[in-house]
Scaffold this motif. Structure first.
Motif, PDB file in Angstrom:
ATOM      1  N   UNK A 261      43.201  33.250  44.410  1.00  0.00           N
ATOM      2  CA  UNK A 261      42.153  34.006  43.724  1.00  0.00           C
ATOM      3  C   UNK A 261      41.189  33.140  42.911  1.00  0.00           C
ATOM      4  N   UNK A 262      41.594  31.925  42.616  1.00  0.00           N
ATOM      5  CA  UNK A 262      40.737  31.087  41.769  1.00  0.00           C
ATOM      6  C   UNK A 262      39.437  30.656  42.458  1.00  0.00           C
ATOM      7  N   UNK A 263      39.378  30.835  43.794  1.00  0.00           N
ATOM      8  CA  UNK A 263      38.117  30.542  44.479  1.00  0.00           C
ATOM      9  C   UNK A 263      37.053  31.524  43.979  1.00  0.00           C
ATOM     10  N   UNK A 264      37.446  32.786  43.884  1.00  0.00           N
ATOM     11  CA  UNK A 264      36.520  33.821  43.400  1.00  0.00           C
ATOM     12  C   UNK A 264      36.119  33.544  41.945  1.00  0.00           C
ATOM     13  N   UNK A 265      37.057  33.042  41.172  1.00  0.00           N
ATOM     14  CA  UNK A 265      36.793  32.672  39.777  1.00  0.00           C
ATOM     15  C   UNK A 265      35.709  31.592  39.733  1.00  0.00           C
ATOM     16  N   UNK A 266      35.928  30.534  40.509  1.00  0.00           N
ATOM     17  CA  UNK A 266      34.984  29.410  40.536  1.00  0.00           C
ATOM     18  C   UNK A 266      33.613  29.859  41.034  1.00  0.00           C
ATOM     19  N   UNK A 267      33.613  30.670  42.094  1.00  0.00           N
ATOM     20  CA  UNK A 267      32.335  31.139  42.642  1.00  0.00           C
ATOM     21  C   UNK A 267      31.583  31.977  41.608  1.00  0.00           C
ATOM     22  N   UNK A 268      32.320  32.800  40.863  1.00  0.00           N
ATOM     23  CA  UNK A 268      31.665  33.654  39.867  1.00  0.00           C
ATOM     24  C   UNK A 268      31.053  32.819  38.745  1.00  0.00           C
ATOM     25  N   UNK A 269      31.808  31.919  38.168  1.00  0.00           N
ATOM     26  CA  UNK A 269      31.250  31.160  37.031  1.00  0.00           C
ATOM     27  C   UNK A 269      30.134  30.211  37.495  1.00  0.00           C
ATOM     28  N   UNK A 270      30.191  29.791  38.763  1.00  0.00           N
ATOM     29  CA  UNK A 270      29.135  28.902  39.287  1.00  0.00           C
ATOM     30  C   UNK A 270      27.779  29.611  39.330  1.00  0.00           C
ATOM     31  N   UNK A 271      27.821  30.923  39.441  1.00  0.00           N
ATOM     32  CA  UNK A 271      26.569  31.685  39.586  1.00  0.00           C
ATOM     33  C   UNK A 271      25.953  32.094  38.257  1.00  0.00           C
ATOM     34  N   UNK A 272      26.706  31.947  37.169  1.00  0.00           N
ATOM     35  CA  UNK A 272      26.235  32.511  35.890  1.00  0.00           C
ATOM     36  C   UNK A 272      25.243  31.606  35.170  1.00  0.00           C
ATOM     37  N   UNK A 273      24.213  32.239  34.621  1.00  0.00           N
ATOM     38  CA  UNK A 273      23.251  31.535  33.767  1.00  0.00           C
ATOM     39  C   UNK A 273      23.429  31.981  32.325  1.00  0.00           C
ATOM     40  N   UNK A 274      22.675  31.346  31.419  1.00  0.00           N
ATOM     41  CA  UNK A 274      22.826  31.590  29.986  1.00  0.00           C
ATOM     42  C   UNK A 274      22.863  33.076  29.592  1.00  0.00           C
ATOM     43  N   UNK A 275      21.938  33.852  30.116  1.00  0.00           N
ATOM     44  CA  UNK A 275      21.853  35.265  29.669  1.00  0.00           C
ATOM     45  C   UNK A 275      22.932  36.149  30.296  1.00  0.00           C
ATOM     46  N   UNK A 276      23.537  35.698  31.375  1.00  0.00           N
ATOM     47  CA  UNK A 276      24.430  36.565  32.150  1.00  0.00           C
ATOM     48  C   UNK A 276      25.742  36.851  31.433  1.00  0.00           C
ATOM     49  N   UNK A 277      26.154  38.121  31.569  1.00  0.00           N
ATOM     50  CA  UNK A 277      27.460  38.491  31.016  1.00  0.00           C
ATOM     51  C   UNK A 277      28.517  38.282  32.100  1.00  0.00           C
ATOM     52  N   UNK A 278      29.515  37.455  31.838  1.00  0.00           N
ATOM     53  CA  UNK A 278      30.564  37.268  32.856  1.00  0.00           C
ATOM     54  C   UNK A 278      31.308  38.572  33.125  1.00  0.00           C
ATOM     55  N   UNK A 279      31.837  38.708  34.320  1.00  0.00           N
ATOM     56  CA  UNK A 279      32.645  39.878  34.675  1.00  0.00           C
ATOM     57  C   UNK A 279      34.095  39.582  34.261  1.00  0.00           C
ATOM     58  N   UNK A 280      34.354  39.793  32.969  1.00  0.00           N
ATOM     59  CA  UNK A 280      35.685  39.445  32.419  1.00  0.00           C
ATOM     60  C   UNK A 280      36.797  40.228  33.114  1.00  0.00           C
ATOM     61  N   UNK A 281      36.481  41.496  33.413  1.00  0.00           N
ATOM     62  CA  UNK A 281      37.501  42.348  34.007  1.00  0.00           C
ATOM     63  C   UNK A 281      37.969  41.756  35.336  1.00  0.00           C
ATOM     64  N   UNK A 282      36.997  41.329  36.125  1.00  0.00           N
ATOM     65  CA  UNK A 282      37.316  40.748  37.423  1.00  0.00           C
ATOM     66  C   UNK A 282      38.088  39.433  37.232  1.00  0.00           C
ATOM     67  N   UNK A 283      37.617  38.599  36.299  1.00  0.00           N
ATOM     68  CA  UNK A 283      38.265  37.295  36.087  1.00  0.00           C
ATOM     69  C   UNK A 283      39.710  37.472  35.617  1.00  0.00           C
ATOM     70  N   UNK A 284      39.911  38.407  34.708  1.00  0.00           N
ATOM     71  CA  UNK A 284      41.270  38.646  34.196  1.00  0.00           C
ATOM     72  C   UNK A 284      42.151  39.208  35.308  1.00  0.00           C
ATOM     73  N   UNK A 285      41.552  40.072  36.150  1.00  0.00           N
ATOM     74  CA  UNK A 285      42.368  40.670  37.212  1.00  0.00           C
ATOM     75  C   UNK A 285      42.782  39.617  38.254  1.00  0.00           C
ATOM     76  N   UNK A 286      41.976  38.567  38.416  1.00  0.00           N
ATOM     77  CA  UNK A 286      42.368  37.474  39.328  1.00  0.00           C
ATOM     78  C   UNK A 286      43.683  36.856  38.841  1.00  0.00           C
ATOM     79  N   UNK A 287      43.749  36.612  37.544  1.00  0.00           N
ATOM     80  CA  UNK A 287      44.948  36.004  36.970  1.00  0.00           C
ATOM     81  C   UNK A 287      46.113  36.992  37.036  1.00  0.00           C
TER      82      UNK A 287
END
Ligand code: ADP
Length: 294
Positions: free
Chosen positions: A248-274
């Motif tokens: 699942x950490x591939x999805x984690x890496x792909x998600x954070x790679x796409x985020x810019x300063x203003x963007x709100x991370x999808x914490x729910x998705x990231x936590x659910x990966x773990x």
């Protein structure tokens, strides 16, 4: 420089110093006994002569985060003619010490994932309160020291925190250039480039931490120079870390790679990966952590 306190000293007639337990970038940390409550506490002290005063910020953030279960309990703060001090609950070893104490310098997936789950939630809580940590690294997380907290992981050190929201909750505009903050080994590429740090940068540091827990080191471990480490990170294929992490950490890496300063991370998705990785491995919350097995 001489220590600000020595064992036996009593601060404000109440906190009796036991021993020094840390001396970081900006302050000194002591274990102490609260003579009133008989609790063990930690005292963080900062010399009044220090050019960069960060303890005030740290106190403000710690107070704001008091609802969060992964944050030390605020006990008191104050100053005398020599130093500013913060009194908080005392935790046990930090995660850098615990990893290094392992025979191979790595954590099992069970330990790594359960720590990751707690750490990620503490990062989310901090961001939800409007602050970035900006120095996410293993020595800034410690396990609890009491029977109810010895399986809980606490976030330490808010000296480099920054409020990224305005009063109305909107994200503050990014500065064109910002000074480097944090620790070279765990800093995001963005931070190396002196860009304004955002929520994703704390998550990058979290990702590097998880990789280090699983592998035992990061590729740039022997480099000291910030520019050199930044260059290596830019050239490095981060997907190589995934070989040592759950799928699942591939999805984690792909998600954070796409985020810019203003963007709100999808914490729910990231936590659910773990969470999913934990469920897949049939890890139980009550399982011993690696350092409890030795
Ligand atoms: P600095 O900002 O000077 O780097 P930190 O707050 O990061 O100081 O603390 C340095 C070290 O001191 C931590 O890595 C941890 O081991 C220890 N420490 C800090 N706060 C506590 C605490 N409340 N309880 C136990 N140990 C602590």
């Amino acid at each position: 420089m001489a220590d600000l306190l020595v064992p036996g000293d009593v601060v404000r007639q109440r906190w009796k110093i036991d021993k020094k337990i840390g001396g970081g970038g900006f302050g000194e940390i002591y274990g102490a006994l609260d003579l009133v409550t008989k609790d063990s506490v930690a005292l963080k002290v900062e010399s009044v002569n220090q050019s960069k005063q960060v303890l005030k910020m740290e106190v403000a953030v710690l107070k704001k985060l008091q609802g969060c279960s992964h944050v030390c309990k605020f006990v008191s703060c104050g100053r005398n003619e020599n130093f500013n001090y913060l009194v908080m609950s005392l935790q046990a070893s930090n995660l850098a010490e615990l990893r290094r104490s392992q025979p191979k310098g790595v954590f099992s997936q069970s330990t790594m994932l359960r720590l990751g789950f707690q750490i990620l939630r503490s990062i989310r809580a901090m961001h939800e309160a409007g602050f970035l940590h900006r120095d996410i690294k293993p020595s800034n997380f410690a396990m609890g020291s009491s029977t109810d907290t010895f399986h809980s992981c606490f976030m330490l050190d808010f000296g480099l925190a920054r409020q990224f929201t305005k009063g109305n909750g909107e994200v503050r505009p990014a500065r064109g250039s910002a000074g480097f903050r944090g620790t070279v080994r765990y800093a995001s590429i963005n931070a190396h480039e002196n860009k304004e740090m955002g929520r994703q940068d704390d998550l990058w540091s979290f990702f590097y931490m998880m990789a280090e827990f699983a592998i035992g080191h990061l590729p740039w471990r022997k480099m000291k120079d910030k520019e050199q480490v930044g260059k290596m990170k830019k050239a490095y294929d981060h997907h190589l870390f995934l070989k040592s992490l759950p799928p699942g950490f591939k999805q984690f890496l792909d998600h954070i790679s796409k985020l810019n300063y203003e963007d709100k991370p999808d914490y729910k998705m990231l936590i659910s990966i773990v969470e999913k990785a934990i469920a897949k491995k049939t890890i139980k919350e009550s399982d011993p952590f690696d350092w409890e097995k030795m």
